[in-house]
Design an enzyme around this catalytic site. Structure first.
Site, PDB file in Angstrom:
ATOM      1  N   ARG A  56       0.884  -1.228   0.084  1.00 40.45           N
ATOM      2  CA  ARG A  56      -0.150   0.527  -0.211  1.00 40.45           C
ATOM      3  C   ARG A  56       0.709   0.885  -0.031  1.00 40.45           C
ATOM      4  O   ARG A  56       1.069   2.181   0.506  1.00 40.45           O
ATOM      5  CB  ARG A  56      -0.695   0.440   1.404  1.00 40.45           C
ATOM      6  CG  ARG A  56      -1.610  -1.278   1.183  1.00 40.45           C
ATOM      7  CD  ARG A  56      -2.630  -1.789   0.157  1.00 40.45           C
ATOM      8  NE  ARG A  56      -3.426  -0.778   0.027  1.00 40.45           N
ATOM      9  CZ  ARG A  56      -4.694  -0.571   0.983  1.00 40.45           C
ATOM     10  NH1 ARG A  56      -5.420  -1.772   1.667  1.00 40.45           N
ATOM     11  NH2 ARG A  56      -6.059   0.553   1.040  1.00 40.45           N
ATOM     12  N   GLN A  87      -0.162   2.602  -7.061  1.00 38.93           N
ATOM     13  CA  GLN A  87      -1.349   2.336  -6.669  1.00 38.93           C
ATOM     14  C   GLN A  87      -1.693   1.584  -7.984  1.00 38.93           C
ATOM     15  O   GLN A  87      -3.345   1.189  -8.165  1.00 38.93           O
ATOM     16  CB  GLN A  87      -1.982   3.637  -6.948  1.00 38.93           C
ATOM     17  CG  GLN A  87      -1.645   4.030  -5.282  1.00 38.93           C
ATOM     18  CD  GLN A  87      -2.167   5.566  -4.575  1.00 38.93           C
ATOM     19  OE1 GLN A  87      -2.267   6.233  -6.007  1.00 38.93           O
ATOM     20  NE2 GLN A  87      -2.241   6.241  -3.646  1.00 38.93           N
ATOM     21  N   ASP A 136      -2.355  -2.130  -8.425  1.00 41.18           N
ATOM     22  CA  ASP A 136      -3.231  -2.704  -6.826  1.00 41.18           C
ATOM     23  C   ASP A 136      -4.963  -2.936  -7.282  1.00 41.18           C
ATOM     24  O   ASP A 136      -5.902  -2.247  -7.782  1.00 41.18           O
ATOM     25  CB  ASP A 136      -3.581  -1.353  -5.687  1.00 41.18           C
ATOM     26  CG  ASP A 136      -3.819  -1.990  -4.812  1.00 41.18           C
ATOM     27  OD1 ASP A 136      -4.873  -2.791  -4.704  1.00 41.18           O
ATOM     28  OD2 ASP A 136      -4.437  -1.713  -4.266  1.00 41.18           O
ATOM     29  N   SER A 194      -7.796  -2.749  -5.438  1.00 44.58           N
ATOM     30  CA  SER A 194      -8.498  -2.175  -5.544  1.00 44.58           C
ATOM     31  C   SER A 194      -9.508  -1.003  -6.737  1.00 44.58           C
ATOM     32  O   SER A 194     -10.460  -1.115  -6.241  1.00 44.58           O
ATOM     33  CB  SER A 194      -7.499  -0.495  -4.756  1.00 44.58           C
ATOM     34  OG  SER A 194      -7.284  -0.587  -3.768  1.00 44.58           O
ATOM     35  N   TYR A 235      -5.667   0.123   6.951  1.00 41.53           N
ATOM     36  CA  TYR A 235      -6.664  -1.193   7.127  1.00 41.53           C
ATOM     37  C   TYR A 235      -7.642  -1.246   8.556  1.00 41.53           C
ATOM     38  O   TYR A 235      -6.470  -0.160   9.370  1.00 41.53           O
ATOM     39  CB  TYR A 235      -6.429  -2.114   7.107  1.00 41.53           C
ATOM     40  CG  TYR A 235      -5.085  -2.896   5.208  1.00 41.53           C
ATOM     41  CD1 TYR A 235      -6.668  -3.449   4.459  1.00 41.53           C
ATOM     42  CD2 TYR A 235      -4.078  -2.827   5.521  1.00 41.53           C
ATOM     43  CE1 TYR A 235      -6.304  -3.183   3.142  1.00 41.53           C
ATOM     44  CE2 TYR A 235      -3.933  -3.366   3.822  1.00 41.53           C
ATOM     45  CZ  TYR A 235      -4.873  -3.702   3.107  1.00 41.53           C
ATOM     46  OH  TYR A 235      -4.230  -4.071   2.459  1.00 41.53           O
TER      47      TYR A 235
END
Length: 374
Positions: free
Chosen positions: A121, A126, A129, A132, A229
């Site tokens: 993360r 990103q 990911d 996501s 998280y």
């Protein structure tokens, strides 16, 4: 570098790890792409579209022959895993949490397995990911499924025959899926509320026009990990939150639950008693069904009805938007590719990169991820 794209064999899995658009870009970058026959059929990408984009299409044995990397959506079955070339990279959503046996099987096959679920993360990762990208679509689809099951209008409608009240939608968990669910329900005209144990979520929920519902005590203010998280809350907090939620649920028409802790069973947010207090005709969509569900009555891939309340346990909501989900997942894998080859375009895994370190389950016949030891 030769990349193989497998046809998914999991029942109900319509996604594919490459689309004609991403194949076109990969071929332009110098990669050779081989796609298994029928791999894109479930997402309405015909073999001819892959061939037009520059890929070769063949049987599983043909596409795996000489592959440096194998892209997949879900982990391959044992028979397919045994056919992967030794030394090849396997990248996809491999469901690695707590499954040391799968990691050992990859190591025994000489496969260098990279689990997209373990993408760090960090800002630089990103674009890789996949959790996501897929959760975003899951949140959207959850509301679409709820609208279909609810059987009534979401927005308030004023007509000469009378006024229809707006549906009330409660989203439990304001991560990627939850925030998209909030936005989608709002666009459909529902009155939306949401809850989450992470303090940062309050502002995000408000920015989407929804009202935040939570017990905001001292434990709540410290309820987020460094990785973003949600932490598991104390029993005392869960009791207080459950009382608040039970009162709120009794007024709701639609509930979307999204609470997941990576590698652990989904927390039970809604008890059978809470469900019995809900209005007949209400609908719960449990996005966490694959991990046991957030309600006491959730059954994976079933719609359960109790006291007029329907609880839907869809385990693969992104797969119900196969074309878009495939496009996003395929782009995640394209963004990973620079870490799998050298400047000359040949296969070369950047093992020292922190992204690869975080994702790697196996390397050179050894299990290397700290979750499983060596």
């Amino acid at each position: 570098m030769r990349i193989a794209v497998l046809k998914e064999r999991r029942e109900g899995e319509n996604r594919v790890a490459a689309t004609p658009d991403t194949v076109k870009g990969l071929v332009k970058s110098g990669a050779a792409i081989a796609v298994e026959k029928g791999a894109g059929a479930g997402a309405h990408f015909p073999d001819s579209a892959y061939e037009a984009a520059g890929a070769t299409v063949g049987t599983k044995a043909q596409v795996l022959k000489g592959a440096d990397a194998v892209f997949c959506v879900r982990r391959p079955d044992d028979e397919t895993l045994s056919r992967l070339p030794s030394g090849a990279v396997l990248a996809g959503l491999l469901e690695p949490h707590g499954d040391a046996a799968f990691a050992r099987a990859c190591a025994a096959a000489g496969v260098n397995a990279l689990a997209l679920e373990f993408t760090p993360r960090i800002t630089r990762a990103q674009s890789i990911d996949a959790l996501s990208s897929q959760s975003n679509l899951a949140g959207y689809r959850a509301v679409v499924e709820a609208a279909q099951l609810y059987g009534r209008a979401f927005p308030m409608m004023m007509t000469a025959a009378g006024t229809i009240a707006a549906a009330r939608c409660f989203v439990m968990g304001a991560g990627v899926a939850g925030l998209q669910a909030i936005a989608t329900a709002r666009r459909l005209g529902a009155i939306v509320t949401a809850t989450d144990v992470r303090p940062a979520a309050k502002e995000q929920v408000a920015s989407l026009g929804a009202k935040f519902v939570a017990v905001e005590d001292e434990e709540f203010k410290a309820a987020e990990t460094a990785g973003g998280y949600a932490k598991e809350m104390s029993e005392q907090y869960r009791v207080k939150q459950a009382e608040l939620v039970a009162q709120h649920l009794a007024k709701q028409d639609i509930v979307i639950t999204t609470a997941l802790i990576p590698g652990r069973p989904a927390p039970k947010l809604i008890t059978g008693e809470m469900i019995s207090g809900m209005k007949p005709g209400s609908v719960i969509i449990d996005i966490a069904a694959a991990n046991g569900g957030n309600t006491a009555l959730t059954r994976p891939d079933e719609i359960v009805e109790e006291g007029g309340v329907r609880i839907a346990g869809f385990t693969n909501l992104p797969g119900r938007l196969a074309a878009d989900a495939s496009q996003l997942l395929a782009k995640n894998l394209v963004n990973l590719l620079p870490l799998l080859r050298g400047e000359d375009g040949e296969a070369h895994v950047h093992w020292d990169d922190e992204i690869i370190k975080g994702m790697a389950l196996t390397r050179d016949g050894q299990v290397v991820h700290p979750s499983f030891g060596s």
